[in-house]
Design a protein around this motif. Structure first.
Motif, mmCIF file in Angstrom:
data_model
loop_
_atom_site.group_PDB
_atom_site.id
_atom_site.type_symbol
_atom_site.label_atom_id
_atom_site.label_comp_id
_atom_site.label_asym_id
_atom_site.label_seq_id
_atom_site.Cartn_x
_atom_site.Cartn_y
_atom_site.Cartn_z
ATOM 1 N N UNK A 149 0.834 -1.211 0.000
ATOM 2 C CA UNK A 149 0.000 0.000 0.000
ATOM 3 C C UNK A 149 0.866 1.257 0.000
ATOM 4 N N UNK A 150 1.994 1.213 0.713
ATOM 5 C CA UNK A 150 2.910 2.362 0.694
ATOM 6 C C UNK A 150 3.591 2.462 -0.667
ATOM 7 N N UNK A 151 4.031 1.329 -1.205
ATOM 8 C CA UNK A 151 4.714 1.329 -2.491
ATOM 9 C C UNK A 151 3.847 1.820 -3.630
ATOM 10 N N UNK A 152 2.562 1.500 -3.584
ATOM 11 C CA UNK A 152 1.675 1.951 -4.652
ATOM 12 C C UNK A 152 1.477 3.465 -4.616
ATOM 13 N N UNK A 153 1.591 4.066 -3.460
ATOM 14 C CA UNK A 153 1.556 5.527 -3.382
ATOM 15 C C UNK A 153 2.904 6.124 -3.760
ATOM 16 N N UNK A 154 3.972 5.652 -3.118
ATOM 17 C CA UNK A 154 5.278 6.295 -3.276
ATOM 18 C C UNK A 154 5.854 6.124 -4.682
ATOM 19 N N UNK A 155 5.461 5.086 -5.384
ATOM 20 C CA UNK A 155 6.024 4.835 -6.712
ATOM 21 C C UNK A 155 5.575 5.865 -7.737
ATOM 22 N N UNK A 156 4.420 6.446 -7.550
ATOM 23 C CA UNK A 156 3.903 7.392 -8.556
ATOM 24 C C UNK A 156 3.623 8.781 -7.998
ATOM 25 N N UNK A 157 3.451 8.887 -6.675
ATOM 26 C CA UNK A 157 3.152 10.177 -6.047
ATOM 27 C C UNK A 157 4.414 10.658 -5.336
ATOM 28 N N UNK A 158 4.996 11.733 -5.822
ATOM 29 C CA UNK A 158 6.283 12.181 -5.321
ATOM 30 C C UNK A 158 6.119 13.359 -4.362
ATOM 31 N N UNK A 159 7.069 13.532 -3.429
ATOM 32 C CA UNK A 159 6.980 14.659 -2.496
ATOM 33 C C UNK A 159 6.782 15.976 -3.234
ATOM 34 N N UNK A 219 -5.952 10.374 -23.048
ATOM 35 C CA UNK A 219 -6.712 9.340 -22.349
ATOM 36 C C UNK A 219 -6.170 7.970 -22.754
ATOM 37 N N UNK A 220 -6.403 7.012 -21.896
ATOM 38 C CA UNK A 220 -5.956 5.640 -22.138
ATOM 39 C C UNK A 220 -6.829 4.707 -21.316
ATOM 40 N N UNK A 221 -6.823 3.445 -21.691
ATOM 41 C CA UNK A 221 -7.627 2.446 -20.994
ATOM 42 C C UNK A 221 -6.761 1.286 -20.532
ATOM 43 N N UNK A 222 -7.196 0.667 -19.434
ATOM 44 C CA UNK A 222 -6.460 -0.487 -18.925
ATOM 45 C C UNK A 222 -7.430 -1.360 -18.145
ATOM 46 N N UNK A 223 -7.309 -2.658 -18.339
ATOM 47 C CA UNK A 223 -8.165 -3.614 -17.634
ATOM 48 C C UNK A 223 -7.664 -3.771 -16.206
ATOM 49 N N UNK A 224 -8.423 -3.252 -15.252
ATOM 50 C CA UNK A 224 -8.036 -3.304 -13.840
ATOM 51 C C UNK A 224 -8.462 -4.651 -13.270
ATOM 52 N N UNK A 225 -7.524 -5.490 -12.824
ATOM 53 C CA UNK A 225 -7.894 -6.825 -12.337
ATOM 54 C C UNK A 225 -8.790 -6.772 -11.109
ATOM 55 N N UNK A 226 -9.499 -7.856 -10.886
ATOM 56 C CA UNK A 226 -10.297 -7.991 -9.668
ATOM 57 C C UNK A 226 -9.386 -7.967 -8.445
ATOM 58 N N UNK A 227 -9.908 -7.417 -7.358
ATOM 59 C CA UNK A 227 -9.199 -7.416 -6.068
ATOM 60 C C UNK A 227 -7.750 -6.976 -6.242
ATOM 61 N N UNK A 228 -7.574 -5.775 -6.726
ATOM 62 C CA UNK A 228 -6.223 -5.312 -7.034
ATOM 63 C C UNK A 228 -6.037 -3.844 -6.688
ATOM 64 N N UNK A 229 -4.777 -3.462 -6.609
ATOM 65 C CA UNK A 229 -4.374 -2.059 -6.514
ATOM 66 C C UNK A 229 -3.546 -1.757 -7.748
ATOM 67 N N UNK A 230 -3.801 -0.599 -8.346
ATOM 68 C CA UNK A 230 -3.087 -0.225 -9.567
ATOM 69 C C UNK A 230 -2.679 1.242 -9.485
ATOM 70 N N UNK A 231 -1.453 1.524 -9.841
ATOM 71 C CA UNK A 231 -0.925 2.881 -9.812
ATOM 72 C C UNK A 231 -0.500 3.285 -11.226
ATOM 73 N N UNK A 232 -0.813 4.512 -11.595
ATOM 74 C CA UNK A 232 -0.490 5.037 -12.921
ATOM 75 C C UNK A 232 0.320 6.336 -12.779
ATOM 76 N N UNK A 233 1.205 6.555 -13.746
ATOM 77 C CA UNK A 233 1.908 7.826 -13.829
ATOM 78 C C UNK A 233 2.208 8.141 -15.292
ATOM 79 N N UNK A 234 1.911 9.384 -15.687
ATOM 80 C CA UNK A 234 2.168 9.770 -17.079
ATOM 81 C C UNK A 234 2.421 11.271 -17.186
ATOM 82 N N UNK A 235 3.127 11.632 -18.245
ATOM 83 C CA UNK A 235 3.450 13.020 -18.514
ATOM 84 C C UNK A 235 2.230 13.737 -19.066
ATOM 85 N N UNK A 236 2.001 14.941 -18.607
ATOM 86 C CA UNK A 236 0.861 15.726 -19.071
ATOM 87 C C UNK A 236 0.956 16.016 -20.558
#
Length: 498
Positions: A422-432, A481-498
């Motif tokens: 849960x920490x890694x999914x935040x810290x990997x894409x959300x930066x200080x 915009x983009x699409x991705x199949x979010x698996x059942x019972x999962x956490x997913x983190x995204x990061x992209x350039x504006x």
């Protein structure tokens, strides 16, 4: 000729089936096809499923060239802005440092890079350490156990374990933030209560003798300076871990009026006199104030009484009692004051090693729940314990697991638990420095999310699917915009350039 004719029929049928399948997909998803999963692309994605089929697996997709009419679109609203983020991480306790020091240097470096590197790992960015011992230290101690503040000094636990590990972490991530919290004052500063004022020579319970408020403030200053001398900057402190908990193996009761007096008239002046700009977060305890009616709204009572706005940044919370909605209440009363979340545990009591059970609940309640209720930072308890839930001490938690657990038989086999993910999914894409932003569009009772704008011109979204079915989700920032199949019972983190 018959064979050729049959072949033509087969090919025609395949084409028609493909057309129908494509038409159905477009109809279901508003004309947006799922973009093929690739190794590199416009969007970096990390996925963890509760069955561990995907274990923080990295993916990538490209932006779609098609117009977006998907009914499952989450639209980012960057003009709706909330709090600025400080970071995410775990407590680096004495026990954690001991376990890390039992690893080979190569394995330890590999794990620390995986955890803290902004370029090669999760990029965890905020850690908590104890000022003196905690209930996960190798012994009971403070940094001034001989009476007299002139006898202050770091101990072998800091010098042999904590400081070397922090230096290794800083070599990997020099921008890591460090929060310090004491579990107890030196015993010679304690009294049994504020009426009798009798000496209280115990690690557990007791209260701070008002005659030693100035000494204890000096203790904080000397501790911060001692770490500074090692090249370790202390970003923030709390005056007392769990100030309403008398029962911890190392503890000190400090009601809100005591904390007001200590912080306002002693700690703040001492830090300023030493030219230290270390942030102070009040309280550092449960949402429900341990059901003590006179302690309700603990930090609010201190704010109401008047407190330094320069160093006292806000308040810190744990979740061992009450509900995260308390964060909204405190923010509503003092919206200019910061909130951080500093401790939560998993253990035998809540099936802590079962990712099927814990990943969803911990992501919803701890990670996204606190962030969506205005917390700037999220820190979980004990980065690493061993397979016997230790080292631990009598009177401390005997049933806790770490964010990761290392096999005591070889100090190399690591089990990663829910708190690590849960920490890694935040810290990997959300930066200080990122700012939490709004979203609109698709809503479903089983989906929870937070969206952010990073300082480097990237967007980040962390999404929880607690449902038993996967779903094709489209993210739209107004330009891409983009699409991705979010698996059942999962956490997913995204990061992209504006």
């Amino acid at each position: 000729m018959k064979i050729q004719f049959d072949l033509k029929l087969i090919l025609l049928a395949a084409v028609l089936c493909g057309f129908v399948a494509c038409s159905d997909k477009n109809k279901d998803n508003g004309g947006v096809d799922e973009i093929p999963d690739t190794e590199t692309g416009d969007v970096t994605i990390y996925v963890t499923t509760s069955n561990r089929a995907q274990d923080f697996k990295k993916h990538a997709v490209d932006f779609s060239e098609k117009s977006n009419m998907s009914p499952t679109t989450i639209k980012l609203e960057p003009n709706t802005r909330y709090q600025t983020m400080d970071g995410f991480g775990a407590a680096v306790t004495g026990s954690t440092c001991y376990n890390l020091m039992q690893m080979t240097a190569e394995n330890r470096t590999k794990f620390l890079k995986e955890t803290f590197s902004p370029t090669e790992g999760m990029g965890q960015s905020y850690i908590r350490i104890s000022i003196g011992c905690s209930d996960f230290s190798l012994s009971e101690y403070t940094c001034c156990d001989v009476p007299g503040i002139e006898n202050f000094g770091l101990t072998s636990e800091e010098n042999d374990y904590v400081i070397p590990i922090i230096k290794e972490i800083l070599a990997i991530n020099p921008d890591i933030k460090i929060l310090g919290s004491p579990w107890t004052s030196p015993r010679w500063m304690k009294v049994n209560n504020l009426t009798d004022l009798q000496p209280f020579n115990s690690w557990t319970s007791g209260q701070l003798n008002p005659a030693h408020y100035a000494d204890y403030a000096t203790y904080f200053v000397k501790w911060i300076q001692a770490f500074n001398a090692q090249g370790i900057n202390i970003y923030s402190v709390t005056p007392q871990n769990e100030p309403l908990n008398r029962g911890n193996s190392a503890s000190l009761f400090m009601g809100w009026e005591e904390q007001l007096e200590f912080v306002k008239n002693n700690l703040v002046p001492a830090l300023k006199a030493a030219s230290l700009n270390t942030k102070i977060y009040l309280f550092d305890h449960n949402y429900n104030y341990d059901n003590m009616a006179d302690q309700n709204d603990y930090p609010v009572k201190i704010y109401d009484a008047g407190i330094d706005d320069e160093l006292v940044a806000g308040a810190a919370y744990h979740n061992y009692g009450g509900d995260k909605s308390e964060l909204l209440d405190i923010h509503g009363k003092y919206p200019e004051k910061e909130l951080i979340f500093t401790e939560t545990s998993i253990g035998t009591w809540n099936d802590g090693r079962n990712l099927e059970v814990r990943l969803i609940d911990d992501m919803r309640e701890v990670a996204l729940g606190t962030v969506n209720n205005w917390c700037r930072g999220v820190i979980v308890w004990n980065l690493m314990l061993d397979s016997e839930r230790g080292p631990n001490r009598e009177g401390g938690c005997q049933t806790c697991y770490g964010a990761v657990d290392i096999d005591r038989s070889n100090y190399s086999t690591i089990t990663r638990n829910s708190h690590y993910y849960i920490i890694g999914h935040l810290s990997s894409v959300v930066k200080p420095g990122a700012v939490r932003i709004g979203t609109s569009g698709f809503a479903d009772g089983g989906f929870y999310m937070s969206a952010f704008e990073n300082t480097d011109g990237t967007y980040a979204v962390v999404l929880l699917n607690s449902n038993t079915a996967s779903k094709l989700i489209t993210l739209d920032d107004g330009s891409h915009h983009f699409s991705y199949e979010v698996p059942a019972k999962s956490v997913i983190s995204y990061r992209w350039k504006k």
